[in-house]
Design an enzyme around this catalytic site. Structure first.
Site, PDB file in Angstrom:
ATOM      1  CB  CYS A  25       3.978  -0.305   2.699  1.00  0.00           C
ATOM      2  SG  CYS A  25       2.463  -1.118   3.087  1.00  0.00           S
ATOM      3  CG  ASP A  53       5.851 -34.613  -9.723  1.00  0.00           C
ATOM      4  OD1 ASP A  53       6.162 -35.812  -9.644  1.00  0.00           O
ATOM      5  OD2 ASP A  53       6.298 -33.731  -8.977  1.00  0.00           O
ATOM      6  CG  ASP A  89       7.498 -30.028  -7.244  1.00  0.00           C
ATOM      7  OD1 ASP A  89       7.403 -31.202  -7.658  1.00  0.00           O
ATOM      8  OD2 ASP A  89       7.796 -29.747  -6.084  1.00  0.00           O
ATOM      9  CB  CYS A  92      -0.900   0.019   1.219  1.00  0.00           C
ATOM     10  SG  CYS A  92       0.064   0.070   2.732  1.00  0.00           S
ATOM     11  CG  ASP A 124       8.492 -33.476 -12.227  1.00  0.00           C
ATOM     12  OD1 ASP A 124       8.334 -34.660 -12.549  1.00  0.00           O
ATOM     13  OD2 ASP A 124       8.192 -33.018 -11.112  1.00  0.00           O
TER      14      ASP A 124
END
Lengths: 733, 64
Positions: A33, A438, A622, A30, A626
């Site tokens: 911040c 997977d 992941d 925001c 793979d």
């Protein structure tokens, strides 16, 4: 054991003697911040510049060289409540930033030219209808040429370059007819102006460029935004390693600064950040992110360990190796290279349209010219008419038809938690009919979790969890998480390879191996009822408990897979884990097509067999094992927790703990492809109406301007429909 | 129609002025953070944090 991180690797030296550090900041969401961070950092002595970028979630800090410790900057942000991670800006993005600015400059120039030329053109059009003199008209035309020629020469560069590249490599893309149309329009206009003619097409040329540049810039902007978020995520999980600077002194350094031959320390519960050989120490390694195998393997002096694996229970010293890589990673890299090379050269929808479109249009123009000559018209009229056909068919709508939808669809995917890394992934996702998952880390969550927490008395669990906080063992961490424990027990000490113990009110608490707690019989029973789970025992005087910890299915996995099957997708599981664990998950999810114990080569073979059978395969995975299969599939997705290598092999990354983004991605892209096809048909219909007008010789600049902007607006409005129905219920359509 | 002699250069120079302004805004990085800029505009002047205050002048080094 907390040493300050060494961030000097990320500090960039500026020409004027100052230094700059780029940080990706977590939690800057925001305006407040943003101001808090800038204020807080600006208050540090010697900091000359602190600028937060809310769009990309980054902060740039500059200071007088050597006066500020970069770690102090990160410390200051931590004190303000923000986690910051160094971000290597030199590596990426500067090219992209350059390109974005160049496109915007081109758009600015084209828009300026379009407005001014239009101003002159409207005067000519109204003058032609009333009392403009030929001298005035010529003057206006020359003025238009003066603006349009340099403007097109500058702003047309993105199209000219792309068209030349395509032609040199023997391809046809949409930029070829665009370039041809623009260049011919300008040449004809200059020629006509020289001959004091009534019509010139300077306005058509610049307007066309303006529309197309706007579409291209929007497209690039969306992609840049997505990539910035993905790069931040990469920075947030950028690993550091604890390196031995001298024999006995350690320092935490980013992995990018580690060289082969360095010695690093890996503590229990840490992920190993480098490939190397164990020099000293004894431990168990969880290789699930690399192989998919959930059972741990033991490591001792001489064992090869891989980046991405988790050190479970012992401290290791690892000598970093690069040349002598492990056999598994070698295999993966080799397969990956081959798969990327063999990745079928997917022909984009736009390119296919261009291949059909360009020859048809050019043939029509030539036939128009020949036809008029045969009918007895002058050569001049025939050529002018033929070029007018080219101008009016110049694919303004066609050039926008697909990018506009891509912008809208990638925005919708972005909100759905899917970050695309390649533009044509939308089209490839839309054609998928088979989905291969997977198991480890994809259908299940990557972190192990406590199962059956309700079976154990809450106060026992709470006490065990407080004790677990003292250990860095991943199983202990799962127990601490399950009870939400925050207050560690005093005086807890860890017995390497056994567990943790502490004294409470003179009574000993133990959490660890069942044999260490004397609970082997009970542990055996629990293990028998849940073969995939790891067991961990707890003893507190006469109170005992056995916890089963394992990787849990993603919360919505069953529902999402059922939804996918109901939509007619074929769903498969292809895992490197052992059969018992995989078939248990498959039963829970109701998936019948299951393969377990698959090596990376097996995975590729399965994907290729499916593709050979005419299936369009989406691979979701992941693990590092793979990665080759992800590259071999038609299109691939990976969760954000995936290894770096895996993420770069996949077309998109999805965020969060749920599997829903996979379903969302398929729903959004299917809709997007439908809208793309509609847009292409709209462009065809437009041509079907406009081309006969042009062939007949009625395509005056006014008609061209109206037809072009009309069709562009229509296509863009239609593209916005790709956004509809992507909210909470993506399967409704 | 002699009015064109100064109207045309005037129109063109106004257009060029706009183009120049656009190029300047692009060069000073004003399109780099559109979300943040929206908020900076409504920040009260008396609350400007020191670093944000310094940044009023354009710099050669825009945020990444």
């Amino acid at each position: 054991m907390t040493e300050t991180p060494d961030l000097t690797h990320f500090v960039e030296k500026l020409d004027d003697g100052r230094a700059r550090l780029n940080l990706a900041v977590e939690g800057m969401t925001c305006a407040a911040c943003m101001f808090e961070i800038e204020g807080g950092l600006g208050a540090l002595p010697n900091v000359t510049h602190a600028r937060a970028n809310l769009t990309s979630g980054r902060v740039a800090i500059e200071w007088q060289a050597d006066d500020v410790d970069p770690a102090a900057v990160v410390g200051r942000l931590a004190a303000l409540g923000y986690k910051a991670y160094p971000y290597d800006a030199r590596r990426m993005e500067s090219d992209e930033q350059q390109e974005a600015r160049f496109l915007l400059r081109c758009l600015g120039v084209a828009a300026f030219a379009a407005m001014n030329v239009m101003l002159l053109s409207v005067s000519v059009w109204s003058g032609n209808a009333s009392d403009i003199t030929p001298e005035q008209r010529d003057f206006f035309h020359w003025l238009s040429a003066l603006i349009a020629l340099p403007a097109v020469a500058y702003a047309g560069q993105p199209f000219f370059r792309s068209a030349i590249r395509a032609l040199l490599s023997g391809r046809l893309n949409m930029d070829v007819p665009i370039t041809l149309g623009v260049v011919l329009a300008l040449t004809l206009s200059v020629f006509e102006t020289l001959h004091h003619a009534e019509h010139a097409y300077f306005d058509s040329a610049v307007m066309l460029l303006t529309f197309l540049l706007a579409g291209r810039w929007l497209d690039q902007n969306m992609r840049r935004r997505t990539r910035a978020v993905a790069a931040n995520l990469a920075a947030l999980k950028a690993e550091t390693a604890t390196k031995f600077v001298t024999e006995s002194e350690i320092s935490e350094v980013p992995v990018a600064a580690i060289r082969p031959g360095d010695l690093v320390l890996v503590r229990p519960g840490e992920r190993i950040a480098v490939d190397g050989e164990v020099e000293d120490g004894r431990s168990e390694i969880d290789q699930s992110l690399v192989t998919g195998e959930t059972a741990h393997v033991s490591a001792e002096r001489g064992t090869l360990v891989y980046a991405g694996t988790l050190n479970v229970n012992g401290t290791l010293r690892v000598r970093v190796g690069a040349a002598d890589r492990g056999t598994l990673l070698d295999e993966v890299t080799r397969l990956l290279d081959r798969a990327v090379e063999a990745r079928s050269h997917y022909v984009r929808l736009a390119e296919r349209a261009a291949r059909l479109y360009a020859p048809v249009v050019h043939l029509t123009a030539i036939l128009t010219m020949i036809g008029w000559v045969l009918l007895g018209a002058s050569w001049h009229f025939a050529v002018v008419t033929a070029i007018a056909v080219l101008i009016i068919t110049c694919p303004c709508a066609l050039g926008l038809a697909i990018p506009a939808v891509q912008v809208v669809a990638s925005g919708a995917l972005f909100r759905g938690g899917v970050l695309l890394s390649s533009g044509d992934a939308i089209e490839r996702l839309a054609s998928v009919d088979t989905i291969v998952f997977d198991k480890t880390g994809t259908l299940t969550l990557p972190e192990p979790e406590l199962v059956d927490a309700g079976r154990i008395a809450p106060e026992t669990l709470a006490l065990a969890a407080r004790l677990a906080l003292a250990s860095r063992h991943p199983l202990a961490a799962a127990i601490a998480r399950a009870a939400g424990a925050t207050a560690p027990l005093d005086g807890a000490c860890e017995e390497p390879g056994q567990g943790v113990s502490a004294l409470v009110d003179g009574e000993e608490l133990r959490l660890g191996r069942p044999s260490w707690c004397g609970l082997e019989a009970e542990a055996g029973r629990v293990a028998a009822s849940d073969p995939e789970a790891s067991v961990i025992a707890f003893r507190h005087g006469t109170t005992t408990a056995v916890f089963a910890v394992r990787q849990r299915l993603r919360e919505d996995a069953t529902a999402v897979l059922a939804g996918l099957r109901a939509r007619g997708f074929a769903v498969e599981i292809l895992s490197g884990d052992r059969d018992a664990a995989v078939s248990h998950v498959a039963r829970q999810l109701g998936v019948s097509e299951v393969r377990s114990g698959a090596t990376p080569a097996d995975k590729i073979a399965r994907i290729e067999a499916l593709r050979a059978g005419g299936r369009k395969v989406l691979m979701v995975g992941d693990g590092i094992n793979d990665a080759p299969a992800l590259a071999a599939a038609d299109v691939s997705l990976s969760p954000v927790t995936a290894a770096h290598l895996t993420q770069s092999a996949s077309d998109a990354v999805f965020l969060g703990d749920r599997l829903q983004p996979v379903a969302t991605a398929l729903a959004v892209t299917r809709r997007a492809r439908r809208v793309m096809t509609e847009n292409l048909w709209l462009a065809v219909v437009y041509n079907a109406v406009a081309v006969p007008v042009a062939i007949a010789g009625y395509a005056t600049p006014l008609v061209a301007a109206l037809a072009m902007s009309g069709s562009s607006v229509l296509v863009i409005l239609n593209a916005l429909r790709a956004k509809q129905g992507t909210g909470d219920a993506p399967w409704k359509s | 129609m002699e009015v064109l002699i100064y109207l045309v250069p005037l129109a063109l120079s106004l257009g060029l002025l706009g183009l120049g302004a656009f190029m300047w805004s692009l060069k000073t990085g004003q399109y780099d953070d559109l979300d943040g800029a929206a908020w900076r505009a409504i920040l009260d002047d008396d609350q400007i944090p020191p670093a944000a205050g310094q940044k009023k002048a354009p710099t050669s080094s825009p945020a990444p």
